[in-house]
Enzyme design. Sequence first.
Site, PDB file in Angstrom:
ATOM      1  N   HIS A 225       0.527   1.300 -13.226  1.00 23.09           N
ATOM      2  CA  HIS A 225       1.316   0.162 -13.700  1.00 23.09           C
ATOM      3  C   HIS A 225       2.799   0.551 -13.677  1.00 23.09           C
ATOM      4  CE1 HIS A 225       2.227  -3.523 -15.793  1.00 23.09           C
ATOM      5  NE2 HIS A 225       3.034  -2.819 -16.567  1.00 23.09           N
TER       6      HIS A 225
ATOM      7  N   MET B  40      -4.242  -6.769  -7.164  1.00 29.72           N
ATOM      8  CA  MET B  40      -3.716  -7.857  -7.997  1.00 29.72           C
ATOM      9  C   MET B  40      -4.753  -8.914  -8.361  1.00 29.72           C
ATOM     10  SD  MET B  40      -0.679  -6.814  -8.446  1.00 29.72           S
ATOM     11  CE  MET B  40       0.771  -6.041  -7.742  1.00 29.72           C
TER      12      MET B  40
ATOM     13  N   GLY C 113       0.777  -1.238   0.000  1.00 28.75           N
ATOM     14  CA  GLY C 113       0.000   0.000   0.000  1.00 28.75           C
ATOM     15  C   GLY C 113       0.808   1.288   0.000  1.00 28.75           C
ATOM     16  N   THR C 114       2.016   1.255  -0.586  1.00 30.52           N
ATOM     17  CA  THR C 114       2.774   2.520  -0.633  1.00 30.52           C
ATOM     18  C   THR C 114       2.095   3.536  -1.560  1.00 30.52           C
ATOM     19  OG1 THR C 114       4.257   1.835  -2.410  1.00 30.52           O
ATOM     20  CG2 THR C 114       4.967   1.372  -0.144  1.00 30.52           C
ATOM     21  N   ASN C 115       1.434   3.057  -2.601  1.00 26.60           N
ATOM     22  CA  ASN C 115       0.701   3.997  -3.464  1.00 26.60           C
ATOM     23  C   ASN C 115      -0.526   4.561  -2.753  1.00 26.60           C
ATOM     24  OD1 ASN C 115       1.822   4.339  -6.312  1.00 26.60           O
ATOM     25  ND2 ASN C 115       2.054   2.147  -5.951  1.00 26.60           N
TER      26      ASN C 115
ATOM     27  N   ASN D 113      -5.671   2.730 -12.899  1.00 32.81           N
ATOM     28  CA  ASN D 113      -4.682   1.779 -12.398  1.00 32.81           C
ATOM     29  C   ASN D 113      -3.296   2.377 -12.554  1.00 32.81           C
ATOM     30  OD1 ASN D 113      -3.466  -0.817 -11.706  1.00 32.81           O
ATOM     31  ND2 ASN D 113      -3.028  -1.063 -13.894  1.00 32.81           N
TER      32      ASN D 113
ATOM     33  N   ILE E  27      -8.043 -10.214 -10.571  1.00 36.46           N
ATOM     34  CA  ILE E  27      -8.732  -9.900 -11.828  1.00 36.46           C
ATOM     35  C   ILE E  27     -10.230  -9.713 -11.592  1.00 36.46           C
ATOM     36  CG2 ILE E  27      -9.373 -10.887 -14.087  1.00 36.46           C
ATOM     37  CD1 ILE E  27      -6.541 -12.115 -14.135  1.00 36.46           C
ATOM     38  N   LEU E  28     -10.769  -8.661 -12.201  1.00 32.63           N
ATOM     39  CA  LEU E  28     -12.217  -8.412 -12.178  1.00 32.63           C
ATOM     40  C   LEU E  28     -12.703  -8.498 -13.614  1.00 32.63           C
ATOM     41  CD1 LEU E  28     -12.104  -5.262  -9.864  1.00 32.63           C
ATOM     42  CD2 LEU E  28     -12.925  -7.522  -9.208  1.00 32.63           C
TER      43      LEU E  28
END
Length: 208
Positions: free
Chosen positions: A110, A91, A12-14, A108, A93-94
């Site tokens: 990346h 991480m 969770g650094t972002n 997102n 998939i939806l």
Amino acid sequence: MKNIVVLVSGGGTNLQALLDAEHRGEIPNGKITCVISSKADAYALTRAQENGVKTRVLVRKDYPDIAAYSAAMVKALREEQADLIIYAGFMTILDEQVVNAFPYQMMNVHPALIPSFCGKGYYGLRVHEEVLKRGVKVTGATVHFVTAECDGGPIILQKAVEVREGDTPEILQRRVMEEAEWKLLPKAAQLFCDGKISVVNERTILHE
Ligand code: GAR
């Protein structure tokens, strides 16, 4: 004020970069109202709790398939009245149900310069391993809208980062985060919440 829901799976650094930017007043028209994790033990949940942000956990294996998991995610996002949904190291998939429910409302981050080193199988440290294996001299990060195509949605912001002699995947990951991801993601959130991003013909226009 737009409700921002952040989806996480790991450290969770972002998420922290987003929380810090919000506290500094850099996202004046947005508020992080909920953090949803795909893992019960993600450290990102602790970061959210320490900042007084509501948390929810949706674990993939509690649902029979991706469709059921995605339906649960749509329900949760509607309950939270999400205006902007940010994948910050999410991480799992939806399927397209989620994208269709929130068109151009999901972004997102990346850890590479899309369209390089992206798509299925390129996530987390693996991206940086492939970058080093290929020997490119410049990598970076990309923030893009989420569409049905993995890492294929309209690009919002990108920033280049130098690859240096002697880099390990871990060292490079840290540099890409510090120099690119942690700056780009709060900036993209701010632009979105200020109504400064439009999408025309699958490309973004930034009204800065
Ligand atoms: C970040 O580097 C992010 O770009 C990457 O996972 C890391 C999560 O770190 N995401 C992907 O690879 C998505 N394809 P964080 O949990 O510390 O923010």
